[in-house]
Design a protein around this motif. Structure first.
Motif, PDB file in Angstrom:
ATOM      1  N   ASN A 181       0.821  -1.215   0.000  1.00 23.95           N
ATOM      2  CA  ASN A 181       0.000   0.000   0.000  1.00 23.95           C
ATOM      3  C   ASN A 181       0.852   1.260   0.000  1.00 23.95           C
ATOM      4  O   ASN A 181       0.440   2.285  -0.538  1.00 23.95           O
ATOM      5  N   GLN A 222       3.325   1.273  -3.805  1.00 20.73           N
ATOM      6  CA  GLN A 222       2.677   1.268  -5.117  1.00 20.73           C
ATOM      7  C   GLN A 222       2.055   2.621  -5.424  1.00 20.73           C
ATOM      8  O   GLN A 222       1.703   3.372  -4.527  1.00 20.73           O
ATOM      9  N   THR A 223       1.948   2.904  -6.714  1.00 17.84           N
ATOM     10  CA  THR A 223       1.259   4.097  -7.175  1.00 17.84           C
ATOM     11  C   THR A 223       0.260   3.641  -8.230  1.00 17.84           C
ATOM     12  O   THR A 223       0.666   3.091  -9.261  1.00 17.84           O
ATOM     13  N   ASN A 224      -1.016   3.810  -7.959  1.00 18.17           N
ATOM     14  CA  ASN A 224      -2.072   3.352  -8.861  1.00 18.17           C
ATOM     15  C   ASN A 224      -1.940   1.866  -9.187  1.00 18.17           C
ATOM     16  O   ASN A 224      -2.164   1.437 -10.311  1.00 18.17           O
ATOM     17  N   GLY A 225      -1.534   1.068  -8.200  1.00 19.57           N
ATOM     18  CA  GLY A 225      -1.456  -0.377  -8.363  1.00 19.57           C
ATOM     19  C   GLY A 225      -0.217  -0.864  -9.078  1.00 19.57           C
ATOM     20  O   GLY A 225      -0.125  -2.038  -9.429  1.00 19.57           O
ATOM     21  N   ASP A 265       6.739   1.616  -9.421  1.00 19.98           N
ATOM     22  CA  ASP A 265       7.580   2.327 -10.385  1.00 19.98           C
ATOM     23  C   ASP A 265       9.039   1.985 -10.091  1.00 19.98           C
ATOM     24  O   ASP A 265       9.487   2.054  -8.947  1.00 19.98           O
TER      25      ASP A 265
END
Length: 161
Positions: free
Chosen positions: A57, A60-63, A66
């Motif tokens: 949680n 991650q960025t938008n699931g 990166d």
């Protein structure tokens, strides 16, 4: 034709009925207590799954993870201003790694970090490696190499005391 005219046929003594009900209640209570200790997920000793969810949680960025994300920076920045990651379980050593399969077919570590039992950052990997006794949780995650280029990867979280 002989008929039986006993009036107490099929009846049970009240004391025997009370004992039978008590034995059944005791048996169910013991069975329920046994199951709560045996079934997985009912013990606070299985912290790796919950830790993995909290770490995912945060990183991650938008699931998507990166590739440019620094696990240490993200987990420590989300804390309360101290130099420790508050999303990690207290009193446990935690190793977090995101991996992917490279072009040559070998597993590459995208980013990893080790946190000591006081949740303070302690380097990229444990000095002695992750012990065999560590509890591990692994899950597939998407990893973004560049805009529009997302590949499959894995999030590995190892937790030990």
């Amino acid at each position: 034709m002989s008929r039986s005219s006993t009036g107490d046929r099929g009846q049970t003594e009240p004391l025997a009925a009370l004992v039978a009900v008590s034995v059944m209640a005791l048996g169910l209570a013991l069975y329920g207590g046994y199951l709560s200790d045996v079934l997985p997920g009912n013990s606070d000793r299985h912290v790796e799954g919950a830790t993995q969810d909290r770490v995912w949680n945060e990183i991650q960025t938008n699931g998507v993870f990166d590739e440019s994300t620094d696990i240490e920076t993200v987990l420590v920045a989300g804390s309360t201003g101290s130099n420790e990651a508050t999303d990690l379980p207290e009193g446990y050593n935690v190793y977090v790694a995101v991996t992917r399969v490279g072009d040559d077919g070998r597993t590459e570590v995208v980013d990893s970090h080790y946190f000591a039992s006081d949740s303070s950052p302690a380097g990229d990997t444990p000095s002695d490696g992750v012990p065999d006794a560590a509890n591990n949780a692994t899950r597939p995650v998407p990893v973004r190499e560049s805009p529009g280029d997302v590949e499959g990867g894995r999030l590995v979280v190892s937790v030990w005391t």
